[in-house]
Motif scaffolding. Structure first.
Motif, PDB file in Angstrom:
ATOM      1  N   SER A   1     -14.196  37.979  -5.018  1.00 35.59           N
ATOM      2  CA  SER A   1     -15.090  36.665  -5.044  1.00 35.59           C
ATOM      3  C   SER A   1     -16.443  36.679  -4.151  1.00 35.59           C
ATOM      4  O   SER A   1     -16.405  37.840  -3.540  1.00 35.59           O
ATOM      5  N   LYS A   2     -17.266  35.876  -4.322  1.00 37.28           N
ATOM      6  CA  LYS A   2     -18.414  35.937  -3.332  1.00 37.28           C
ATOM      7  C   LYS A   2     -17.993  35.850  -1.916  1.00 37.28           C
ATOM      8  O   LYS A   2     -18.679  36.657  -1.110  1.00 37.28           O
ATOM      9  N   GLU A   3     -16.945  35.044  -1.405  1.00 38.58           N
ATOM     10  CA  GLU A   3     -16.561  35.139   0.054  1.00 38.58           C
ATOM     11  C   GLU A   3     -16.076  36.423   0.328  1.00 38.58           C
ATOM     12  O   GLU A   3     -16.327  36.978   1.347  1.00 38.58           O
ATOM     13  N   SER A   4     -15.340  37.085  -0.504  1.00 38.37           N
ATOM     14  CA  SER A   4     -14.766  38.627  -0.328  1.00 38.37           C
ATOM     15  C   SER A   4     -15.730  39.543  -0.165  1.00 38.37           C
ATOM     16  O   SER A   4     -15.735  40.446   0.723  1.00 38.37           O
ATOM     17  N   LEU A   5     -16.855  39.335  -1.073  1.00 35.92           N
ATOM     18  CA  LEU A   5     -17.829  40.489  -0.901  1.00 35.92           C
ATOM     19  C   LEU A   5     -18.721  40.264   0.329  1.00 35.92           C
ATOM     20  O   LEU A   5     -19.230  41.003   0.989  1.00 35.92           O
TER      21      LEU A   5
END
Ligand code: MET
Ligand SMILES: [Zn+2]
Length: 347
Positions: free
Chosen positions: A164-168
């Motif tokens: 996800s954007k957060e994990s990136l």
């Protein structure tokens, strides 16, 4: 010493740098390619970043080769340098962070060595014969999450549903913070294969108070979209929305697609456009090999540069499989043209 005004992280700082360079800037060429030519074995998940551990003297040598070839911007050896990648090799987090810092320091040291050599190449001469030091910037490379995976997925753009954007953001955060304090003048987000990763970088630049500017370079396999299938235009709009982004463009893409991509970029941004294509060969990520293209040669690559300039690009270099000879040839084409006024000279 070249520097981008840190507090003024708007595209005007890059425009000023370009004016100092004479309207366009020369970026360096393939880094990993050149390390291999000097005998480095980089068939490793860390790829070129392995040399930060095993042969930092070669990193300095390659930077110097590109400076001697006419580069105004050198890119650090950190493309595949990640804390996670170094830790997987058995290093501590502290050691990994030092290596990231070292990538910036090695580039800054190479720039100093180049200037101290005081040879003809480190000076520019204007039409009146007045000499000034060649402006040189250091760009801290951040390769995409796909580059860390080392499976070629920076060329597929497919990260799967678990990313996800957060994990990136979590993946890149500490690395970007460290590189921003490594002495580099700006960050080069390279080979971006999808819109999600561009959004994650914009969030990091804004939320983490990163105080140096950045460029965003996407990759494409068709001249219209990035590898995920999203259009280059929608990806560039994400980059354009961020004040800290001072140039937008394309890297590690076959030269034959660059014209169409510049035309699309120009429709969605007024920021300077940067292009540093590869040689046109295709990367086989699984076997870690480049496969020759029948369609392109080094000669073709350089012959495109004038056209790319007319189409609105102002920073030019090379990516994988390009060499100091490519960069010399680009610098020569551009310097021959710089006496001819271009309607698109400054953006
Ligand atoms: C796969 S693109 C690699 C970009 C990096 N700056 C290099 O030249 O090695
Ligand atoms: Zn490349």
């Amino acid at each position: 010493m070249g520097s981008l005004v840190k507090e003024g992280t708007s595209s005007s700082s890059m425009t000023e740098f370009l004016e100092k360079c004479g309207g366009y800037a020369v970026v360096d060429g393939g880094f990993a390619t050149e390390l291999e030519r000097h005998g480095a074995d980089i068939k490793d998940p860390l790829w070129s970043a392995k040399c930060l551990i095993t042969s930092p003297h070669l990193v300095t040598k390659v930077h110097l080769d590109y400076l001697e070839s006419g580069a105004n911007i050198i890119i650090t050896a950190s493309y595949q340098a990640t804390i996670q990648g170094f830790v997987a090799k058995g290093l501590s987090v502290g050691e990994a962070e030092s290596l990231l810092r070292r990538s910036g320091e090695l580039s800054c040291e190479a720039r100093e060595i180049f200037y101290n050599r005081c040879n003809k190449g480190s000076w520019d001469f204007d039409h009146a014969g007045k000499a000034s030091r060649r402006p040189v910037l250091v760009a801290a490379s951040v390769g995409s999450y796909g580059a860390y995976l080392a499976d070629g997925s920076e060329y597929s753009g497919v990260y799967g549903d678990s990313v996800s954007k957060e994990s990136l953001k979590d993946f890149h955060r500490r690395r970007v913070q460290i590189l921003a304090k490594s002495g580099a003048d700006l960050i080069a987000f390279e080979t971006i294969p999808n819109k999600l990763e561009a959004e994650a970088y914009v969030d990091l630049l804004e939320e983490e108070g990163i105080d140096i500017p950045a460029w965003f370079a996407f990759t494409s396999k068709d001249g219209v979209t990035v590898p995920s299938g999203e259009s280059i235009k929608e990806c560039a709009e994400v980059a354009d929305s961020c004040k800290k982004v001072v140039a937008i463009g394309i890297n590690c893409t076959a030269p034959r697609y660059i014209s169409d991509l510049i035309i699309s970029l120009r429709q969605v941004t007024h920021k300077p456009i940067i292009v540093y294509p590869n040689s046109g060969e295709v990367y086989d990520g699984l076997n870690k090999k480049w496969i020759k293209s029948e369609e392109e040669s080094e000669e073709d690559f350089v012959s495109y540069v004038s056209r790319w300039r007319e189409e609105g690009a102002s920073l030019f270099g090379g990516c994988c499989r390009t060499t100091p000879n490519t960069i010399k040839a680009i610098a020569k084409v551009l310097s021959c043209e710089s006496s001819v006024p271009s309607k698109l000279k400054f953006w």
